[in-house]
Design an enzyme around this catalytic site. Sequence first.
Site, PDB file in Angstrom:
ATOM      1  N   ASP A   1       0.793  -1.229   0.000  1.00 55.88           N
ATOM      2  CA  ASP A   1       0.000   0.000   0.000  1.00 55.88           C
ATOM      3  C   ASP A   1       0.830   1.287   0.000  1.00 55.88           C
ATOM      4  O   ASP A   1       0.298   2.368   0.158  1.00 55.88           O
ATOM      5  CB  ASP A   1      -0.982   0.003   1.180  1.00 55.88           C
ATOM      6  CG  ASP A   1      -0.299  -0.281   2.512  1.00 55.88           C
ATOM      7  OD1 ASP A   1       0.845   0.164   2.718  1.00 55.88           O
ATOM      8  OD2 ASP A   1      -0.918  -0.963   3.354  1.00 55.88           O
TER       9      ASP A   1
ATOM     10  N   ARG B   1       0.961   6.815  -0.118  1.00 60.50           N
ATOM     11  CA  ARG B   1       0.254   5.798   0.668  1.00 60.50           C
ATOM     12  C   ARG B   1      -1.177   5.761   0.161  1.00 60.50           C
ATOM     13  O   ARG B   1      -1.813   6.800   0.009  1.00 60.50           O
ATOM     14  CB  ARG B   1       0.310   6.172   2.147  1.00 60.50           C
ATOM     15  CG  ARG B   1      -0.536   5.313   3.082  1.00 60.50           C
ATOM     16  CD  ARG B   1       0.015   3.902   3.173  1.00 60.50           C
ATOM     17  NE  ARG B   1      -0.555   3.138   4.247  1.00 60.50           N
ATOM     18  CZ  ARG B   1      -1.718   2.504   4.229  1.00 60.50           C
ATOM     19  NH1 ARG B   1      -2.509   2.586   3.179  1.00 60.50           N
ATOM     20  NH2 ARG B   1      -2.115   1.795   5.256  1.00 60.50           N
TER      21      ARG B   1
ATOM     22  N   ASP C   1      -5.465  -1.172   3.641  1.00 61.95           N
ATOM     23  CA  ASP C   1      -4.254  -1.608   4.328  1.00 61.95           C
ATOM     24  C   ASP C   1      -3.954  -3.036   3.897  1.00 61.95           C
ATOM     25  O   ASP C   1      -4.835  -3.890   3.900  1.00 61.95           O
ATOM     26  CB  ASP C   1      -4.458  -1.553   5.845  1.00 61.95           C
ATOM     27  CG  ASP C   1      -3.192  -1.845   6.617  1.00 61.95           C
ATOM     28  OD1 ASP C   1      -2.116  -1.356   6.215  1.00 61.95           O
ATOM     29  OD2 ASP C   1      -3.263  -2.561   7.632  1.00 61.95           O
ATOM     30  N   THR C   2      -2.709  -3.274   3.504  1.00 63.72           N
ATOM     31  CA  THR C   2      -2.274  -4.629   3.160  1.00 63.72           C
ATOM     32  C   THR C   2      -1.405  -5.150   4.300  1.00 63.72           C
ATOM     33  O   THR C   2      -0.867  -4.364   5.076  1.00 63.72           O
ATOM     34  CB  THR C   2      -1.462  -4.637   1.841  1.00 63.72           C
ATOM     35  OG1 THR C   2      -0.298  -3.829   1.998  1.00 63.72           O
ATOM     36  CG2 THR C   2      -2.299  -4.148   0.677  1.00 63.72           C
TER      37      THR C   2
ATOM     38  N   GLU D   1       1.782  -6.337   6.388  1.00 69.99           N
ATOM     39  CA  GLU D   1       3.132  -5.758   6.390  1.00 69.99           C
ATOM     40  C   GLU D   1       4.142  -6.665   5.711  1.00 69.99           C
ATOM     41  O   GLU D   1       4.066  -7.891   5.821  1.00 69.99           O
ATOM     42  CB  GLU D   1       3.592  -5.493   7.831  1.00 69.99           C
ATOM     43  CG  GLU D   1       2.753  -4.484   8.585  1.00 69.99           C
ATOM     44  CD  GLU D   1       2.863  -3.070   8.040  1.00 69.99           C
ATOM     45  OE1 GLU D   1       3.827  -2.749   7.323  1.00 69.99           O
ATOM     46  OE2 GLU D   1       1.959  -2.275   8.340  1.00 69.99           O
TER      47      GLU D   1
END
Length: 191
Positions: A68, A82, A87-88, A90
């Site tokens: 992301d 961003r 949210d992907t 980590e």
Amino acid sequence: MKLTKKQKKQIIKYGVTGVVLAVGLVTGSIKKEEILNIFQNDIVVQTSLNKEAEIEGKYLILEVVDGDTYKIRYNGEEKKVRLIGVDTPESVHPDKAKNSNYGKTASNYVKELIENKYVSLEFDVSQTDKYGRLLAYIYLENSEMLNEKLLKEGYAQIATYAPNVKYVDKFTALQEEARNKKQGFWKEDVF
């Protein structure tokens, strides 16, 4: 933060409107209720106008940092971007314990889509975060929004932070659909 022409015009418009209304209120030629009505109506109009996408330019993706976050060439500078609203997992977090193979999978998926390719950006209310990264909705060369694609395919989940909530309803529906269809990481209950 650099303001667009439209934002500058809106600031001038609201400044002039505010002065005129303040003078009217002080002199008694405008009632308080009329002022509130003017601003409420204008907010409704501005909200509907802002729902139309203002997509900017073509920017080269220099590097996919993770699923992301990316590095782009933006107005002659290298900048981090961003994705807004998603949210992907980590993959490059400084705390290695937070990184996962799922993060690498999401990152590799995005690399195939955008690395060394041109994209367009759409900003929301806040254009940068506290880390100085640009916050954007990214559009692929085929005009598909990357943020949406990651949700549809199950490589991301919703992560919405005010004031950047332009597509929250759409994103919520896409995530629900991906979850129900067991798309991507939903198949393995990653989220």
